[in-house]
Design a protein around this motif. Structure first.
Motif, mmCIF file in Angstrom:
data_model
loop_
_atom_site.group_PDB
_atom_site.id
_atom_site.type_symbol
_atom_site.label_atom_id
_atom_site.label_comp_id
_atom_site.label_asym_id
_atom_site.label_seq_id
_atom_site.Cartn_x
_atom_site.Cartn_y
_atom_site.Cartn_z
ATOM 1 N N TYR A 309 -1.849 3.202 -5.471
ATOM 2 C CA TYR A 309 -0.431 3.358 -5.788
ATOM 3 C C TYR A 309 0.416 2.750 -4.671
ATOM 4 O O TYR A 309 0.003 2.718 -3.506
ATOM 5 C CB TYR A 309 -0.075 4.840 -5.949
ATOM 6 N N LEU A 310 1.608 2.265 -5.056
ATOM 7 C CA LEU A 310 2.562 1.723 -4.088
ATOM 8 C C LEU A 310 3.813 2.587 -4.055
ATOM 9 O O LEU A 310 4.225 3.138 -5.068
ATOM 10 C CB LEU A 310 2.959 0.293 -4.466
ATOM 11 N N TYR A 311 4.385 2.680 -2.861
ATOM 12 C CA TYR A 311 5.648 3.391 -2.699
ATOM 13 C C TYR A 311 6.528 2.570 -1.752
ATOM 14 O O TYR A 311 6.093 2.184 -0.664
ATOM 15 C CB TYR A 311 5.437 4.789 -2.109
ATOM 16 N N LYS A 312 7.782 2.299 -2.170
ATOM 17 C CA LYS A 312 8.702 1.513 -1.351
ATOM 18 C C LYS A 312 9.884 2.363 -0.913
ATOM 19 O O LYS A 312 10.564 2.992 -1.725
ATOM 20 C CB LYS A 312 9.205 0.306 -2.134
ATOM 21 N N ALA A 313 10.115 2.372 0.391
ATOM 22 C CA ALA A 313 11.233 3.142 0.960
ATOM 23 C C ALA A 313 12.470 2.264 1.071
ATOM 24 O O ALA A 313 12.429 1.051 0.915
ATOM 25 C CB ALA A 313 10.838 3.679 2.332
ATOM 26 N N GLU A 314 13.622 2.900 1.374
ATOM 27 C CA GLU A 314 14.896 2.181 1.482
ATOM 28 C C GLU A 314 14.875 1.113 2.568
ATOM 29 O O GLU A 314 15.536 0.079 2.463
ATOM 30 C CB GLU A 314 16.028 3.171 1.760
ATOM 31 N N ASP A 315 14.115 1.363 3.651
ATOM 32 C CA ASP A 315 14.098 0.403 4.756
ATOM 33 C C ASP A 315 13.169 -0.769 4.479
ATOM 34 O O ASP A 315 12.966 -1.624 5.331
ATOM 35 C CB ASP A 315 13.695 1.101 6.052
ATOM 36 N N GLY A 316 12.558 -0.802 3.286
ATOM 37 C CA GLY A 316 11.682 -1.906 2.919
ATOM 38 C C GLY A 316 10.219 -1.684 3.197
ATOM 39 O O GLY A 316 9.366 -2.480 2.782
ATOM 40 N N THR A 317 9.866 -0.590 3.877
ATOM 41 C CA THR A 317 8.456 -0.299 4.133
ATOM 42 C C THR A 317 7.748 0.048 2.814
ATOM 43 O O THR A 317 8.252 0.831 2.014
ATOM 44 C CB THR A 317 8.303 0.878 5.106
ATOM 45 N N VAL A 318 6.592 -0.542 2.617
ATOM 46 C CA VAL A 318 5.802 -0.272 1.407
ATOM 47 C C VAL A 318 4.491 0.385 1.818
ATOM 48 O O VAL A 318 3.744 -0.147 2.650
ATOM 49 C CB VAL A 318 5.506 -1.572 0.630
ATOM 50 N N LEU A 365 5.893 6.815 -7.255
ATOM 51 C CA LEU A 365 4.709 5.994 -7.060
ATOM 52 C C LEU A 365 4.517 5.028 -8.228
ATOM 53 O O LEU A 365 4.734 5.379 -9.385
ATOM 54 C CB LEU A 365 3.459 6.875 -6.923
ATOM 55 N N VAL A 366 4.097 3.809 -7.900
ATOM 56 C CA VAL A 366 3.841 2.788 -8.916
ATOM 57 C C VAL A 366 2.359 2.419 -8.871
ATOM 58 O O VAL A 366 1.844 2.034 -7.810
ATOM 59 C CB VAL A 366 4.687 1.529 -8.648
ATOM 60 N N PRO A 367 1.621 2.553 -9.986
ATOM 61 C CA PRO A 367 0.197 2.187 -10.004
ATOM 62 C C PRO A 367 0.019 0.700 -9.716
ATOM 63 O O PRO A 367 0.788 -0.143 -10.172
ATOM 64 C CB PRO A 367 -0.246 2.531 -11.420
ATOM 65 N N LEU A 368 -0.988 0.380 -8.937
ATOM 66 C CA LEU A 368 -1.321 -1.003 -8.629
ATOM 67 C C LEU A 368 -2.614 -1.348 -9.350
ATOM 68 O O LEU A 368 -3.687 -0.830 -9.015
ATOM 69 C CB LEU A 368 -1.498 -1.181 -7.117
#
Length: 406
Positions: A309-318, A365-368
């Motif tokens: 799974y992927l998760y992206k924060a406001e500061d651009g960290t994935v 969360l987004v499945p990869l």
């Protein structure tokens, strides 16, 4: 009246006493018998001496071989030893094949007792080995200094009226010093002996080879297999397959009532909110030993490496998370993808803080589906909000987490 006349053996009619010739003949017969006995004794004497000598030597040898008259590892001439290269599970079931925890075959090898080197050549490298059952209490100190007599005395036979204790291919042939127990199973449980456990032993007809034995284990009736714990568990195993969680027991019911039905679900909650899991399992009522056993067993689970799974924060960290939501890697400020073992201290601190926010927002969360992003750390994803330029995930959309702050 006419006087009666007597007839004596060897005498004449009218004689009143036995003939003297008859006496001499009887004496001669006695002398002959005596002489024959003496000759017989003389002829038998060497044979009798040899028999006595053999029996005395046999008694001496037996005395010298007895455990009371052996010093240290007295059978030092037995420089080769059969050895179980694999450990057996702590519990086996009747009617089921004797095998390792991961359901693969148990290997038996012939090795040098001193160097531990496997004997791969020569006539002894292809000997036949017989599998026997031993008392689980035998050789509890694992010193491997038993005598052949001690080993034989601890072989367990079947109970009266029962089938042989083990059936199947109990004789195996070594090839290049190695062999496998392929189809051996127990017909009876181990509860009837004092130790409650068995060991499997390996013996050969070669007196110069020391016997081998496995670790001790219990054998239960086949009907108990349906409640068997799995080692290691799989992610989709029901939670009662874990140690300290009984099927239909209190812990099992509490977990399922909170929607935790399998090992994967338990691990996901343990990673994201261990306090909540501890509370479900009884809180202060569950002992530290039971809690540690459950977590240790569950943590041995083999995870699906293809579920990420992927998760992206406001500061651009994935962040990249695995199937139980543990962070396995990240992408910082549009740079390269880094696995978790490559983080420096500041990056690790950032991730530790960020993932606490992730665990409160799992819906982000987004499945990869494609692993190329993780498999090739040097790929540079475009970190613009909404999508990646990496072709394998360019159509993945992100819902950016809100209200994140360090």
């Amino acid at each position: 009246m006419v006087q009666k006349r007597y007839f004596w053996e060897g005498g004449e009619e009218g004689s009143d006493v036995p003939n003297r010739d008859s006496k001499r003949r009887n004496a001669s017969i006695r002398d002959m018998n005596k002489s024959s006995m003496q000759e017989l004794v003389i002829k038998l004497e060497p044979f009798l001496r040899n028999c006595v000598s053999q029996e005395v030597q046999r008694a001496i040898n037996s005395y010298l071989r007895s455990p009371l008259n052996q010093i240290g590892s007295s059978e030092g001439s037995r420089s080769l030893q059969l050895h179980f290269d694999d450990e057996l599970p702590s519990t086996l079931f009747t009617g089921c094949r004797v095998e390792k925890e991961d359901s693969t075959l148990v290997k038996v090898v012939l090795r040098d007792s001193m160097s531990k080197r496997v004997i791969t050549s020569g006539p002894l490298s292809s000997i036949k080995v017989t599998i026997v059952v031993l008392d689980g209490d035998f050789n509890k100190d694992d010193k491997e200094d038993w005598t052949q007599q001690e080993f034989n005395n601890r072989i367990i036979q079947e109970r009266a009226g029962k089938r042989p204790l083990v059936t199947g291919a109990v004789v195996l042939s070594l090839r290049e010093g190695m062999g496998y127990i392929e189809d051996v199973s127990f017909t009876d449980n181990s509860s009837w002996i004092r130790s409650g456990k068995f060991r499997v032993g390996a013996i050969s007809s070669e007196g110069s080879i020391r016997e081998g034995m496995s670790n001790a284990f219990k054998v239960k009736d086949h009907r108990g297999e349906s409640y068997k714990k799995h080692h290691p568990p799989s992610s989709d195993d029901e939670v009662w397959r874990l140690e300290k969680i009984a099927k239909d027991g209190a812990s099992h019911k509490r977990l399922t009532s909170h929607g935790i039905c399998n090992v994967k679900g338990l691990l996901q909650l343990y990673v994201t909110n261990p306090c909540s899991l501890h509370k479900i399992l009884g809180g202060n009522k569950i002992s530290s030993k039971a809690w540690n056993s459950i977590i240790e067993h569950a943590s041995a689970c083999l995870l699906d490496d293809n579920e990420l799974y992927l998760y992206k924060a406001e500061d651009g960290t994935v962040l990249v998370l695995n199937s139980i939501y543990d962070v396995v890697g990240a992408n910082f400020d549009g740079g390269h993808y880094l696995s978790v073992d490559m983080f420096n201290k500041s990056e690790q601190l950032l991730v530790d803080n960020l993932k606490q926010h992730v665990y409160k927002n799992l819906n982000y969360l987004v499945p990869l589906g494609d692993q190329s992003f993780v498999a090739h750390p040097l790929l540079l994803p475009n970190l613009q909000t909404g999508s990646y330029c990496n072709p394998s995930i360019q159509n993945v959309s992100f819902q950016v987490g809100q209200d994140y702050s360090l």
